[in-house]
Design a protein around this motif. Structure first.
Motif, PDB file in Angstrom:
ATOM      1  N   VAL A 260       0.934  -1.204  -0.026  1.00 37.22           N
ATOM      2  CA  VAL A 260       0.028   0.052   0.096  1.00 37.22           C
ATOM      3  C   VAL A 260       0.797   1.207   0.058  1.00 37.22           C
ATOM      4  CG1 VAL A 260      -1.863  -1.014   1.294  1.00 37.22           C
ATOM      5  CG2 VAL A 260      -0.108   0.001   2.727  1.00 37.22           C
ATOM      6  N   THR A 261       0.302   2.346  -0.240  1.00 41.27           N
ATOM      7  CA  THR A 261       1.028   3.447  -0.167  1.00 41.27           C
ATOM      8  C   THR A 261       1.118   4.338   1.052  1.00 41.27           C
ATOM      9  OG1 THR A 261      -1.091   5.177  -0.648  1.00 41.27           O
ATOM     10  CG2 THR A 261      -0.185   4.056  -2.644  1.00 41.27           C
ATOM     11  N   LYS A 262       1.784   5.236   1.302  1.00 40.96           N
ATOM     12  CA  LYS A 262       1.799   6.086   2.476  1.00 40.96           C
ATOM     13  C   LYS A 262       0.666   6.248   2.994  1.00 40.96           C
ATOM     14  CE  LYS A 262       6.813   7.383   2.344  1.00 40.96           C
ATOM     15  NZ  LYS A 262       7.787   8.524   2.457  1.00 40.96           N
ATOM     16  N   LYS A 263      -0.245   6.841   2.151  1.00 40.63           N
ATOM     17  CA  LYS A 263      -1.616   7.575   2.375  1.00 40.63           C
ATOM     18  C   LYS A 263      -2.275   6.405   3.075  1.00 40.63           C
ATOM     19  CE  LYS A 263      -5.459  10.159   0.869  1.00 40.63           C
ATOM     20  NZ  LYS A 263      -5.687  11.160  -0.404  1.00 40.63           N
ATOM     21  N   GLU A 264      -2.409   5.322   2.333  1.00 40.62           N
ATOM     22  CA  GLU A 264      -3.226   4.172   2.586  1.00 40.62           C
ATOM     23  C   GLU A 264      -2.796   3.396   3.815  1.00 40.62           C
ATOM     24  OE1 GLU A 264      -4.323   2.617  -2.038  1.00 40.62           O
ATOM     25  OE2 GLU A 264      -2.358   1.909  -0.941  1.00 40.62           O
ATOM     26  N   GLY A 265      -1.411   3.501   4.178  1.00 38.64           N
ATOM     27  CA  GLY A 265      -0.903   2.941   5.316  1.00 38.64           C
ATOM     28  C   GLY A 265      -1.282   3.659   6.386  1.00 38.64           C
ATOM     29  N   LYS A 266      -1.533   4.994   6.483  1.00 39.72           N
ATOM     30  CA  LYS A 266      -1.780   5.750   7.487  1.00 39.72           C
ATOM     31  C   LYS A 266      -3.355   5.575   7.832  1.00 39.72           C
ATOM     32  CE  LYS A 266      -2.390  10.589   8.744  1.00 39.72           C
ATOM     33  NZ  LYS A 266      -1.980  12.232   8.433  1.00 39.72           N
ATOM     34  N   PHE A 267      -4.130   5.550   6.899  1.00 41.45           N
ATOM     35  CA  PHE A 267      -5.419   4.963   6.920  1.00 41.45           C
ATOM     36  C   PHE A 267      -5.471   3.499   7.706  1.00 41.45           C
ATOM     37  CE2 PHE A 267      -8.995   2.452   5.580  1.00 41.45           C
ATOM     38  CZ  PHE A 267     -10.050   3.243   6.128  1.00 41.45           C
ATOM     39  N   ILE A 268      -4.759   2.733   7.423  1.00 36.61           N
ATOM     40  CA  ILE A 268      -4.805   1.267   7.636  1.00 36.61           C
ATOM     41  C   ILE A 268      -4.577   1.416   9.282  1.00 36.61           C
ATOM     42  CG2 ILE A 268      -3.634  -1.022   7.748  1.00 36.61           C
ATOM     43  CD1 ILE A 268      -3.483  -0.598   4.661  1.00 36.61           C
ATOM     44  N   ARG A 269      -3.618   1.934   9.833  1.00 38.32           N
ATOM     45  CA  ARG A 269      -3.022   2.216  11.042  1.00 38.32           C
ATOM     46  C   ARG A 269      -4.050   2.724  12.030  1.00 38.32           C
ATOM     47  NH1 ARG A 269       1.666   3.456   8.503  1.00 38.32           N
ATOM     48  NH2 ARG A 269       1.521   5.645   8.913  1.00 38.32           N
ATOM     49  N   LYS A 270      -4.618   3.793  11.470  1.00 39.92           N
ATOM     50  CA  LYS A 270      -5.621   4.498  12.225  1.00 39.92           C
ATOM     51  C   LYS A 270      -6.873   3.670  12.293  1.00 39.92           C
ATOM     52  CE  LYS A 270      -8.608   8.908  12.201  1.00 39.92           C
ATOM     53  NZ  LYS A 270      -8.728  10.017  11.282  1.00 39.92           N
ATOM     54  N   TYR A 271      -7.321   3.094  11.250  1.00 41.05           N
ATOM     55  CA  TYR A 271      -8.501   2.101  11.471  1.00 41.05           C
ATOM     56  C   TYR A 271      -8.239   1.154  12.232  1.00 41.05           C
ATOM     57  CZ  TYR A 271     -12.057  -1.130   9.743  1.00 41.05           C
ATOM     58  OH  TYR A 271     -13.003  -2.148   9.606  1.00 41.05           O
ATOM     59  N   ARG A 272      -7.118   0.346  12.430  1.00 41.29           N
ATOM     60  CA  ARG A 272      -6.710  -0.877  13.400  1.00 41.29           C
ATOM     61  C   ARG A 272      -6.747  -0.332  14.808  1.00 41.29           C
ATOM     62  NH1 ARG A 272      -8.103  -5.239  11.107  1.00 41.29           N
ATOM     63  NH2 ARG A 272      -6.745  -6.399   9.687  1.00 41.29           N
ATOM     64  N   TRP A 273      -5.982   0.855  15.047  1.00 38.48           N
ATOM     65  CA  TRP A 273      -6.226   1.268  16.377  1.00 38.48           C
ATOM     66  C   TRP A 273      -7.433   1.706  16.836  1.00 38.48           C
ATOM     67  CZ3 TRP A 273      -2.432   0.377  19.527  1.00 38.48           C
ATOM     68  CH2 TRP A 273      -1.053   0.485  19.232  1.00 38.48           C
ATOM     69  N   LYS A 274      -8.180   2.119  16.171  1.00 42.71           N
ATOM     70  CA  LYS A 274      -9.732   2.571  16.351  1.00 42.71           C
ATOM     71  C   LYS A 274     -10.460   0.881  16.629  1.00 42.71           C
ATOM     72  CE  LYS A 274     -13.864   4.378  14.717  1.00 42.71           C
ATOM     73  NZ  LYS A 274     -14.592   5.183  13.340  1.00 42.71           N
ATOM     74  N   GLY A 275     -10.077   0.141  16.095  1.00 40.18           N
ATOM     75  CA  GLY A 275     -10.789  -1.379  16.305  1.00 40.18           C
ATOM     76  C   GLY A 275     -10.060  -1.822  17.852  1.00 40.18           C
ATOM     77  N   ILE A 276      -8.904  -1.540  17.865  1.00 39.95           N
ATOM     78  CA  ILE A 276      -8.279  -2.160  19.132  1.00 39.95           C
ATOM     79  C   ILE A 276      -8.918  -1.255  20.230  1.00 39.95           C
ATOM     80  CG2 ILE A 276      -6.130  -2.143  20.708  1.00 39.95           C
ATOM     81  CD1 ILE A 276      -4.669  -2.575  17.723  1.00 39.95           C
ATOM     82  N   LYS A 277      -9.024  -0.125  20.263  1.00 38.37           N
ATOM     83  CA  LYS A 277      -9.592   0.946  21.271  1.00 38.37           C
ATOM     84  C   LYS A 277     -11.112   0.558  21.624  1.00 38.37           C
ATOM     85  CE  LYS A 277      -6.322   4.677  20.526  1.00 38.37           C
ATOM     86  NZ  LYS A 277      -6.118   6.066  19.951  1.00 38.37           N
ATOM     87  N   SER A 278     -11.735   0.146  20.839  1.00 40.43           N
ATOM     88  CA  SER A 278     -13.215  -0.184  20.933  1.00 40.43           C
ATOM     89  C   SER A 278     -13.451  -1.444  21.542  1.00 40.43           C
ATOM     90  CB  SER A 278     -13.882  -0.383  19.314  1.00 40.43           C
ATOM     91  OG  SER A 278     -13.364  -1.431  18.681  1.00 40.43           O
ATOM     92  N   LYS A 279     -12.362  -2.128  21.685  1.00 36.50           N
ATOM     93  CA  LYS A 279     -12.412  -3.459  22.405  1.00 36.50           C
ATOM     94  C   LYS A 279     -11.807  -3.543  23.936  1.00 36.50           C
ATOM     95  CE  LYS A 279     -12.173  -6.505  18.246  1.00 36.50           C
ATOM     96  NZ  LYS A 279     -11.258  -7.187  17.385  1.00 36.50           N
ATOM     97  N   ILE A 280     -11.224  -2.458  24.050  1.00 35.72           N
ATOM     98  CA  ILE A 280     -10.855  -2.157  25.336  1.00 35.72           C
ATOM     99  C   ILE A 280     -11.815  -1.676  26.462  1.00 35.72           C
ATOM    100  CG2 ILE A 280      -8.968  -0.708  26.963  1.00 35.72           C
ATOM    101  CD1 ILE A 280      -7.382  -0.572  24.389  1.00 35.72           C
TER     102      ILE A 280
END
Length: 280
Positions: A260-280
């Motif tokens: 993925v591109t840097k822009k796509e990678g930034k979105f992926i990290r943000k999306y993954r962290w959001k998912g992790i935080k929602s389960k805490i």
């Protein structure tokens, strides 16, 4: 909606007949189903050919490739080979040869695509047989569209640039679909039988490949550690964690090309962290 399905198959004689029967019994038949026999040494080709003789919407093609097992890449390469033989379609599917669909599978899913123009991917859920009961194959969240039953809207498939030829292809496709503002949906009432349970890697080489995939998706080291811990826990294999981290570090040092591109990678990290935080 025109539906085209590609089924990569390597030595699937034990399951292919039951799989293709479930396609033939659909209340909404695919417009075409392409079975790609990839270097099989059993009766895979003969079984598929028998179905093709009975159903004019089933095609069989042969692919000659290396016998080397390359996780992710080999199945995507085989799928892409089949895709070259596909006609015009609105929905494109990559299905495994060891699954059995409920009779109304495509009827229900087509209705979902027709009702929601933003829907990019849709599937049922995979179940495996344990002690004479079919139970959910609990190796992924129930909102994750699994690799053996991928169905994409053409607009989404084209926007994400098709499938990445490597391990992690069936995760990065979902993340890129979300990046491009498509929705993904799993339908818990569509029970798909998975005749051969999914393995978690089988070798240190495959374990390392999981870390390589996370590097290619630009997870970053912290997210990779969390994801690797989760997989190791599910697989009950501490070595999976160690080899996955090793794969990530080796990719970092070798500056392996990304999915993925840097822009796509930034979105992926943000999306993954959001998912992790929602389960805490």
């Amino acid at each position: 909606m025109k539906i085209s399905i590609v089924v990569p198959a390597h030595n699937e004689a034990a399951h292919l007949k039951e799989c293709l029967n479930s396609f033939a019994k659909q209340t909404c038949l695919p417009n075409e189903l392409i079975v790609v026999d990839d270097n099989s040494t059993d009766d895979t080709f003969l079984i598929a050919q028998g179905f093709a003789q009975q159903h004019n919407w089933i095609k069989v093609v042969k692919r000659f490739s290396s016998d080397e097992h390359i996780p992710g890449k080999k199945v995507v390469d085989t799928f892409n080979f089949g895709l070259e033989h596909a006609s015009e379609y609105d929905l494109i599917g990559k299905f495994d040869a060891d699954i059995v669909l409920p009779n109304n599978y495509f009827e229900v899913i087509v209705n979902q695509f027709q009702a929601n123009w933003k829907l990019g991917m849709c599937s049922g859920l995979l179940f495996i047989k344990k002690e004479h009961k079919w139970v959910y194959e609990n190796i992924a969240d129930k909102n994750h569209i699994r690799g053996p039953i991928k169905l994409y809207h053409k607009a989404c498939f084209n926007k994400i640039g098709g499938l990445r030829a490597g391990i992690g292809w069936d995760t990065v496709d979902i993340l890129l679909a979300k990046f491009h503002d498509f929705e993904t949906l799993t339908l818990p009432d569509l029970l798909v039988k998975h005749l051969r349970p999914t393995g978690h890697g089988y070798s240190s080489k495959n374990y390392r490949a999981k870390g390589i995939a996370m590097y290619k998706m630009r997870y970053g080291l912290v997210l990779t550690k969390i994801a690797a811990l989760k997989m190791a826990w599910q697989a009950k294999s501490p070595s999976l964690y160690l080899f996955a981290i090793l794969g990530f570090i080796q990719s970092y040092l070798g500056q392996t090309s990304k999915y993925v591109t840097k822009k796509e990678g930034k979105f992926i990290r943000k999306y993954r962290w959001k998912g992790i935080k929602s389960k805490i």
